[in-house]
Structures are given as structure tokens and as C-alpha cells.
Design an enzyme around this catalytic site. Sequence first.
Site, PDB file in Angstrom:
ATOM      1  N   HIS A   1       0.732  -1.232   0.004  1.00 49.38           N
ATOM      2  CA  HIS A   1       0.030   0.008   0.178  1.00 49.38           C
ATOM      3  C   HIS A   1       0.784   1.300   0.092  1.00 49.38           C
ATOM      4  O   HIS A   1       0.400   2.252  -0.280  1.00 49.38           O
ATOM      5  CB  HIS A   1      -1.074  -0.118   1.153  1.00 49.38           C
TER       6      HIS A   1
ATOM      7  N   ASP B   1       0.227  -7.536   1.431  1.00 47.10           N
ATOM      8  CA  ASP B   1       0.759  -6.117   1.641  1.00 47.10           C
ATOM      9  C   ASP B   1       2.251  -6.211   1.786  1.00 47.10           C
ATOM     10  O   ASP B   1       2.714  -5.187   2.407  1.00 47.10           O
ATOM     11  CB  ASP B   1      -0.032  -5.727   2.907  1.00 47.10           C
TER      12      ASP B   1
ATOM     13  N   SER C   1       4.659   2.644   7.846  1.00 48.22           N
ATOM     14  CA  SER C   1       4.374   1.578   7.045  1.00 48.22           C
ATOM     15  C   SER C   1       5.409   1.075   6.234  1.00 48.22           C
ATOM     16  O   SER C   1       6.095   1.907   5.467  1.00 48.22           O
ATOM     17  CB  SER C   1       3.043   1.553   6.254  1.00 48.22           C
TER      18      SER C   1
END
Length: 446
Positions: A90, A120, A197
Site C-alpha cells: 500500500h 501487503d 508502514s
Amino acid sequence: MNYLIICFISISFIFSNYNQFNQAFINVSKEQSPAIVSIISEKTEVVNNMFFFNPFENFEEPHQQERKAQSLGSGVIIDDINGYIITNNHVIEGAEEIKVVLFDKREANADIIATDPLSDIAVIKIESDNLQKVNPGNSDNLQIGEWIIAIGSPFGLHLNHTVTAGIISATGRSDVISRLNFENFIQHDAAINPGNSGGGLFNLNGELIGINTAIATDGFSRSNAGVGFAVPINQVMRVVNDLINEGKVSRGFLGVTIGPIDTDMMKALKLESKKGVLISFVSSGSPADIAGLKEKDIITAMNGVPIEDVNQLRNKVSNAKPGEIILFTIIRDYNVQSIMVTLGLRPNQEEVVNLFSDNQKRGFDLLGFKIRTNNGDGIIITDIDKSSNAYDKNIKKGDIITEIGNQIVNSIEDYNIIIQQYNSGDAIMLRIVSNGNARYEAFEIN
């Protein structure tokens, strides 16, 4: 005098231990920060501008403008020779340009090697020298309460290589992002925020044990609330090796729909516990079908390792390689049996959905129901697809659906219009009337 000597020795011992403990955090922060990078992803967005418009254009249509949008994430260098970097899918999804900022402020453009949305995880590559890579640990050995350190770039480049610490709160967390994903998260309380992230999670030995991916918030803000999630490094490296070598992830495939065992089911099947999973549907011609697995079989172990729940089995099967021979322990008709299954290659997500739902051919709708009218007061469920998530709920033939979400259902036409607003993976809540009693049931559409 002896008392004073004992006190002095005790204080010295405590102080020495404190210094050693403190030094472990210092060492990890100093030694591993150079292997963490900041990632700037840039893509073009189309926005509606309600303030400026061309008088010669149709004023009823909003004026659209293109703009360059940037997002910030983090990454971890895993190969200092080839310049491979792990990050979250993402972070770079849809990016037209990716720039990597190293610990020493150098910048480099990055290319996407391959991505895997279901975990992911993504791998990107830069051309640069004098890189430092991480040393992966073994996430299977993690213990709840163990100290960990997170390194990443929250909120912006001015806060890059922020170091935070906490403990492991839990392992094997699932249903955090989507039930369609393969989730086996490490939950921890080290402060991570937007921008973290793709960053690294380390143990006190300086080993990479996870890739930070998500946070749980209070629902009103996007900042840390003490609950963060990281993909375990063993799962990450399984995915990364496939992405680098094959350009995609090859996962094992069993070909069944499975569900949890609740208290009522445990009593009805005369089980000793709710551990294990129940097979509710076996796809024709699948590895499970060929091996002889059947509906209502209860899988209790895989290669001798006990199966606790649905998520554990899904992850274990997907982490296995196609062609691998697996020994499943099952309970069938109250008897324990062993069945050998040669796993197949998991199809893509669209093929999997079609394989298990196959609703159009069998007459089931998106939610897994067959329905008929109820003379203006909701619709009546006449059949339920055993492979649907609705089947795992307390929904039965003859139940009446009167609401979907916040919308009233008076007819089949209402029902069909409403469910067209939903897609596979969406959560849906129904108001059910059964034997005159109303209740709500929620599930994720598969």
C-alpha cells in the site's frame, strides 16, 4: 558493615544490569537505522475543483484538475548488493515515481520488482553503493512480553528514522485489514504512525522480526493508540523470495471452504473443544476432493501441528508450496483419521471467488442466498450457499430479511438494488426476523 557491603553490591548489580539493558536499545538503534529507508511515492490524482471553472464549459459538471500527490512510507534494505528493499504494497501501490531517501540523506529512484497485495508486501530496487542490509531473525520464536524496537519515518521526512520501543502484545492476529488477505500479524505497542508502514520491527539482538503494516486507532484519528501490527519476517521472506525469483507468489491450495467451531457445534458433534476447523464446502476436482476430504470433516492438525482456528489453517496452507504433500488429521463421524493431500497452486483471487461462490450457476446471489417474496414485508431466505460466510452465521432457511445496512427491504426489487451496492470483501449487516423475533447478523461477503 556487612549490611553496607551487601547494599553496595546489590546497587552495583542493578546499575550494571540497567546499563546492559539500556545499551541493547542503543546498539539496535545505532546499528540498524542505516538499513531503514524513507520512501516517497508520487502519482497523479484527478480532483474536482469547485472554485475555479471555465465559463465555456458545462457548469453543471465539476471542473476536474490533475495534481501530483505524494505519500510517505518506510522500507527495509534486505540485499545490499542488488539494492532490494522490502516495503508494504500500500506504500507504493499505483505510484508513477518512487524515490528512496537513505539514512545518510542520499536519494535514489526505485523500480518496482513485484508486489503481493494479499500479504501487503512489495519489493523495490535501487541502484546505489555502500548500502547496509538487515539480518532477518526467526519470528516463530517470538514470545508475548518480549521487548521490540520499531524504526521508520512517521508523518514526514523531518521525522525519518524515528526509533520507538514496546513489547509484543500478541501473535497470530487476523481480520485486521481484510478477511481476504493472509494475515498473521504480530501485535505490539511500540508507537507507529502513518509513514511507519514498511519500516522494520527488531528484537533486542538487532534481528528483523517483522515489517510494520497497520495501526488500530480510536476511530477519530490516524495516530498511534498503542496498538500496532507487523507482518512476521518468516512470512515476509517466504513472499519476498517468490517475488524476486518468480515475480509473483506461488501459494499452496487445498480447495475447501472452512469455518470455525462454536459451542453449539462442539456439543452437536461431541467434540472435546472448539479447536480445529469445519469443512463446509469442497470444490469439485480440487486437491482436497481428489484426496478424499469431505464436507463436515473437522481438520484438527496439519503435519502433526494442532490447528487452532480458521486463520491458522489458511496461513499454513498458503505458506506451503504447490505440490507439497501434507498430512491432515481429521475427525469424521466421531472417528480420527489421517488423509494425505498434495496441494495445488492457488488461483488468483478472482478465480478463487468464482470457484467457491459460483453463485450464478447454482442460483445463489452475492450474499449466498436464494430468496422469494414475503408479500411486502421483507424477503424470505429459501436456501443458503454452504460456501458463503453467511452460512457460518445463525441464519436459516425461512428467515426473513427486513433491512440491509440502514435500508429497508420491502421487496425482491429493493433487495436486488441494495446488494448491487456491495462487493466481495465488504462487510454487511442484515436485520433478520426468525420465528417472530428480530436480530442483527453481520458478515463479510466472500
